[in-house]
Design a protein around this motif. Sequence first.
Motif, PDB file in Angstrom:
ATOM      1  N   SER A   1      11.472  50.130   9.279  1.00  0.00           N
ATOM      2  CA  SER A   1      10.590  49.050   8.842  1.00  0.00           C
ATOM      3  C   SER A   1       9.660  48.633   9.970  1.00  0.00           C
ATOM      4  CB  SER A   1      11.411  47.830   8.389  1.00  0.00           C
ATOM      5  OG  SER A   1      12.307  48.177   7.366  1.00  0.00           O
ATOM      6  N   GLU A   2       8.445  48.251   9.594  1.00  0.00           N
ATOM      7  CA  GLU A   2       7.521  47.727  10.579  1.00  0.00           C
ATOM      8  C   GLU A   2       6.539  46.777   9.913  1.00  0.00           C
ATOM      9  OE1 GLU A   2       5.674  51.245  12.243  1.00  0.00           O
ATOM     10  OE2 GLU A   2       3.843  50.832  11.103  1.00  0.00           O
ATOM     11  N   ALA A   3       6.149  45.778  10.675  1.00  0.00           N
ATOM     12  CA  ALA A   3       5.152  44.811  10.218  1.00  0.00           C
ATOM     13  C   ALA A   3       3.941  44.921  11.126  1.00  0.00           C
ATOM     14  CB  ALA A   3       5.723  43.395  10.254  1.00  0.00           C
ATOM     15  N   SER A   4       2.764  44.901  10.533  1.00  0.00           N
ATOM     16  CA  SER A   4       1.540  45.018  11.314  1.00  0.00           C
ATOM     17  C   SER A   4       0.497  44.043  10.796  1.00  0.00           C
ATOM     18  CB  SER A   4       0.998  46.449  11.262  1.00  0.00           C
ATOM     19  OG  SER A   4       0.747  46.849   9.929  1.00  0.00           O
ATOM     20  N   VAL A   5      -0.405  43.677  11.673  1.00  0.00           N
ATOM     21  CA  VAL A   5      -1.562  42.876  11.293  1.00  0.00           C
ATOM     22  C   VAL A   5      -2.788  43.758  11.485  1.00  0.00           C
ATOM     23  CG1 VAL A   5      -0.493  40.689  11.886  1.00  0.00           C
ATOM     24  CG2 VAL A   5      -1.788  41.923  13.619  1.00  0.00           C
ATOM     25  N   PHE A   6      -3.806  43.555  10.660  1.00  0.00           N
ATOM     26  CA  PHE A   6      -4.989  44.387  10.768  1.00  0.00           C
ATOM     27  C   PHE A   6      -6.251  43.557  10.564  1.00  0.00           C
ATOM     28  CE2 PHE A   6      -3.560  44.666   6.351  1.00  0.00           C
ATOM     29  CZ  PHE A   6      -4.711  44.447   5.623  1.00  0.00           C
ATOM     30  N   VAL A   7      -7.324  44.051  11.147  1.00  0.00           N
ATOM     31  CA  VAL A   7      -8.645  43.441  11.032  1.00  0.00           C
ATOM     32  C   VAL A   7      -9.622  44.561  10.712  1.00  0.00           C
ATOM     33  CG1 VAL A   7     -10.433  42.074  12.157  1.00  0.00           C
ATOM     34  CG2 VAL A   7      -8.028  41.718  12.753  1.00  0.00           C
ATOM     35  N   GLN A   8     -10.481  44.349   9.739  1.00  0.00           N
ATOM     36  CA  GLN A   8     -11.476  45.340   9.359  1.00  0.00           C
ATOM     37  C   GLN A   8     -12.855  44.686   9.319  1.00  0.00           C
ATOM     38  OE1 GLN A   8     -10.054  46.632   5.535  1.00  0.00           O
ATOM     39  NE2 GLN A   8      -8.614  48.121   6.398  1.00  0.00           N
ATOM     40  N   GLY A   9     -13.837  45.421   9.772  1.00  0.00           N
ATOM     41  CA  GLY A   9     -15.219  44.974   9.667  1.00  0.00           C
ATOM     42  C   GLY A   9     -16.020  46.014   8.904  1.00  0.00           C
ATOM     43  N   THR A  10     -16.793  45.596   7.911  1.00  0.00           N
ATOM     44  CA  THR A  10     -17.578  46.520   7.094  1.00  0.00           C
ATOM     45  C   THR A  10     -19.058  46.144   7.154  1.00  0.00           C
ATOM     46  OG1 THR A  10     -17.169  45.161   5.123  1.00  0.00           O
ATOM     47  CG2 THR A  10     -15.650  46.985   5.529  1.00  0.00           C
ATOM     48  N   ASN A  11     -19.902  47.165   7.157  1.00  0.00           N
ATOM     49  CA  ASN A  11     -21.356  46.986   7.247  1.00  0.00           C
ATOM     50  C   ASN A  11     -21.704  45.992   8.355  1.00  0.00           C
ATOM     51  OD1 ASN A  11     -24.088  47.203   6.734  1.00  0.00           O
ATOM     52  ND2 ASN A  11     -24.041  46.057   4.821  1.00  0.00           N
TER      53      ASN A  11
ATOM     54  N   GLY B   1     -15.784  40.844   6.903  1.00  0.00           N
ATOM     55  CA  GLY B   1     -14.565  41.095   7.658  1.00  0.00           C
ATOM     56  C   GLY B   1     -13.348  40.851   6.798  1.00  0.00           C
ATOM     57  N   VAL B   2     -12.268  41.555   7.102  1.00  0.00           N
ATOM     58  CA  VAL B   2     -11.003  41.414   6.380  1.00  0.00           C
ATOM     59  C   VAL B   2      -9.891  41.253   7.404  1.00  0.00           C
ATOM     60  CG1 VAL B   2      -9.346  42.511   4.823  1.00  0.00           C
ATOM     61  CG2 VAL B   2     -11.794  42.822   4.448  1.00  0.00           C
ATOM     62  N   VAL B   3      -9.002  40.293   7.193  1.00  0.00           N
ATOM     63  CA  VAL B   3      -7.798  40.146   8.008  1.00  0.00           C
ATOM     64  C   VAL B   3      -6.606  40.217   7.076  1.00  0.00           C
ATOM     65  CG1 VAL B   3      -8.915  38.795   9.805  1.00  0.00           C
ATOM     66  CG2 VAL B   3      -7.909  37.621   7.849  1.00  0.00           C
ATOM     67  N   GLY B   4      -5.522  40.837   7.530  1.00  0.00           N
ATOM     68  CA  GLY B   4      -4.383  40.980   6.648  1.00  0.00           C
ATOM     69  C   GLY B   4      -3.119  41.352   7.391  1.00  0.00           C
ATOM     70  N   VAL B   5      -2.029  41.362   6.640  1.00  0.00           N
ATOM     71  CA  VAL B   5      -0.720  41.783   7.155  1.00  0.00           C
ATOM     72  C   VAL B   5      -0.175  42.847   6.222  1.00  0.00           C
ATOM     73  CG1 VAL B   5      -0.237  39.587   8.287  1.00  0.00           C
ATOM     74  CG2 VAL B   5       0.437  39.913   5.905  1.00  0.00           C
ATOM     75  N   ARG B   6       0.555  43.798   6.812  1.00  0.00           N
ATOM     76  CA  ARG B   6       1.137  44.880   6.035  1.00  0.00           C
ATOM     77  C   ARG B   6       2.570  45.103   6.518  1.00  0.00           C
ATOM     78  NH1 ARG B   6      -2.330  48.654   7.371  1.00  0.00           N
ATOM     79  NH2 ARG B   6      -3.757  48.192   5.645  1.00  0.00           N
ATOM     80  N   TYR B   7       3.484  45.222   5.569  1.00  0.00           N
ATOM     81  CA  TYR B   7       4.894  45.459   5.907  1.00  0.00           C
ATOM     82  C   TYR B   7       5.366  46.698   5.170  1.00  0.00           C
ATOM     83  CZ  TYR B   7       9.944  44.766   6.304  1.00  0.00           C
ATOM     84  OH  TYR B   7      11.283  44.935   6.550  1.00  0.00           O
ATOM     85  N   THR B   8       5.807  47.696   5.892  1.00  0.00           N
ATOM     86  CA  THR B   8       6.327  48.919   5.293  1.00  0.00           C
ATOM     87  C   THR B   8       7.810  49.038   5.613  1.00  0.00           C
ATOM     88  OG1 THR B   8       5.709  50.237   7.238  1.00  0.00           O
ATOM     89  CG2 THR B   8       4.112  50.088   5.451  1.00  0.00           C
ATOM     90  N   PHE B   9       8.553  49.598   4.676  1.00  0.00           N
ATOM     91  CA  PHE B   9      10.012  49.681   4.856  1.00  0.00           C
ATOM     92  C   PHE B   9      10.558  50.883   4.096  1.00  0.00           C
ATOM     93  CE2 PHE B   9       8.866  47.005   1.318  1.00  0.00           C
ATOM     94  CZ  PHE B   9       9.723  47.360   0.293  1.00  0.00           C
TER      95      PHE B   9
END
Length: 676
Positions: free
Chosen positions: A634-644, A668-676
Motif C-alpha cells: 500500500s502507498e499514499a501519494s499526493v499529486f499536483v498537475q498543471g495543464t495548458n 491546476g489540479v491537486v489530489g491524493v491517491r491511495y493504492t493497495f
Amino acid sequence: MSSARFPKAPMGLFALSALASSVALANTPEAKPLLEITITASPLGRTADELVQPVSVLSGEELASKKRGGIGETLANEPGISTGDFGAGASRPVIRGQSGPRVDVLANGISAMDVSALSPDHAVTINPLIARQIEVIKGPATLLYGSSSSGGVINVTDTRLATEVTEGFSGALESSYGSNARNALGAADINYGSGNHQFHLDATRSRSEDYAIPGNAAIDGSGSNGRLANSASDLDNGALGYSYIADNGNAFSVSASQYDQRYGLPIEEEKFIVMRQRRYDAQALLRNPTPALESVRIRLSDSRYRHTEFEAPNEVGTRFTNNETQARIEAVHEDIGGLRGVIGAQFGVREFAALGDEAFVPATKSQQAGLFFLEEKRFGRNKIEFGARIEHVVLDPEVGQQRDFTPISASIGNRYDLGENTHLRVTLTHAERAPAIEELYANGPHEATATFEIGSDRLRKEQSQDIEVGIDHHQGRFDLEASVFHKQARNYIYAREQDDGNGNALLVGDDGLPGDELLLINFVQDRARFTGYELAASYALLNETDGPVQLSVRGFTDAVRGTLETDSGDAPAPRLTPSRYGMSLHGHYREASANISFVQAMDQNRPGRLDTETNGYGLLNADLSVVVHRHGASEASVFVQGTNLLDDDIRRATSFIKDAVPAPGRGGVVGVRYTF
C-alpha cells in the motif's frame, strides 16, 4: 461570471517544480515497460513489441498522469491521435485523420454501444478514470472488430471482468480538485479475492463548472469571455463485478454498470444533454478446453442507452435511445505446422431511435454477424501475420430502404528482425466498411454541427488499401519507433458542404428550405487518400545504475495529409490534425516522480472545403507526484498537475465548433491517491 484562470506565479512554480523533479524513467514498481505489456485487444496475447500491427499503450504511471474526464482528452497528445473537441462533455478520439464510425471504442474488447459515433456532441460512455490500460491499434482493425474499426480501435481495460484471483483487498482510491472548472472528483476501484472468488466495485463522481478560457470563446469576439458559458459537466459511473476462477484456470465473470452524465453544449446558451447507460457484461475464459485449443473466450454484453437533449431546463428537445446486444467468441488454437492463431465470430443486434426536433436519423434496426481468423508463423528472422474477415450487415430503417452489405477484409504483415533489438514491420491491408445509419438515412437539422444533413441510401461499401512501414529499436537507454503510412480509399464516404455556385456556403433553415441558419451537407462518395508519418524516440539520460536520480527525455512528431479526389478536382479532407512535434521529460527521485511536456501544433492552413483555417498552439503540461506513506503493497501519494500552463488559445482543427469553442485555458489540479 468571475474567472478562475491561474495567475502567473503558480504557472512558474508548476514548471520549476516539474523541472526540478523531472528525474526518471517511466518505470515505477507498479508500471511495467511497454515491451512487457500484454495487449488484450489481440486474442493471441502478444506484447506491443511482438505484434506486427502498430499499437500504442498507456498504463501505470504514464496513464495516471494523462487521465482526463474523456477518452479523447486522455489520448489527445499521443502520436497519431487527436480528439474532436465539443466542450468538456464529449471528446471522441481521432486516429490518423479517421474518426466517427471509422474508429471503434471498446470496453474490455466489446463496443461502447452508445451513439457517440453519430454526432460529435455525444459522449463516449467509457470512463478512462478507472482504466488500468488503454490500447490503441492504429490503422485498420477490421479483421478483429469489424467495419466500424476501419480507421483504428481503442480498447479500455479495467478490473470489472477478472480472470485471476488477487487475494485480499486491492485497488485504488483517488480524490482531486481542479482550479480551471472548479472540478471536484472522487473515484474508487476496489477488488477483493478469496479462494476461487474475485469481487469488484468501482465508483466515480465528478462535478465541474464552466471552464476557464484565455479570452473570448468566439474568434470573432461574440462569445463569452474568461469562461466558456454552458460548459459544465457532471458524471456518475459505477459497477459491480464478480468472477469465479476455477483451480484449472477457467474463469467466469459478470458485471453490471451504470453511466450517468449531464453536460452543457457550449454552442447554445442553455442546451444540455442528460444521458444514462445501463450495461451488463459476461465473460467465460476456458483454458486448454481441448488438446487442439489453447483457450476459448466468450463475451456477451447488453446495453440500454438513452439520452435527452434539453433546449433549456424542463424543455425537452430530442430523445435518443440505443438498445444493443453484442456477442463475441475467440478460439486460440495450438501450433499447427508452425501456425498459431485465432478463429472467431462476432454478432450484434441494435435498435436505434430518435424522437424530437433534431431526430435527423430515423429509427433503425441493425444486425451484424462476422467470422474472422488471424494466423502467425515464425521462420528465420521473419514473423508473418495474415488474416481475413467476412461479415454481413443488415440495416432496416423505419423510413427508407433496407440495405444489406457484406464487407470482406484481409491483411498480411511481416516483422523482420534486423537485429536482436531492431525490427522492421510492413503491413498491407484491404479494409471494407458498411455505411453507418446516419450516412444512409440522415434527413434533417443537426444543431450540434450547425448543419442540415442529407444521407443517401444508395451508398456502397467503402473500400481502402492501406500500407504501413515501420521500424523500432529498443536497446539500453535508447528507444525509437517510426512509421509511415498510406491509405488509398475508394467510395470514401464524407459529408460534402453545398454551395450556391459562387463558392459561398448554401444555408437553409430547420425545414431544409433556404434560410440563414444551417449549412446544407450531403453524404457522398469519392476516392480519397491519406498519407502520414509518426516518429517517437526516448533516451535515458540517467537510469537506475547511475544513482538515485533517474531522468529520461522523449520527443515525437506526427503528421497526416488527406485529399478527396472529387469530380471537380482534388480537395483537402476536412478536420485533419495539423503536423505536431513535442518533447517531454520524465523522472524519479526517491519518492518523487514528475513530468513536463510541451506539444506544438502547427497551423492548419489546408482546411476542407468551406471549412476554416486553424492557428497553431503550444500546450505545456506538468505534473508532480510524491509518495508520502508506504506500508507493504500500500502507498499514499499526493499529486499536483498543471495543464495548458502557457494559457494558449487552443482550437483543434478536428473540432466542428473550433471557431466558437476553444479548449480549456490554464488550470491546476491537486489530489491524493491511495493504492493497495
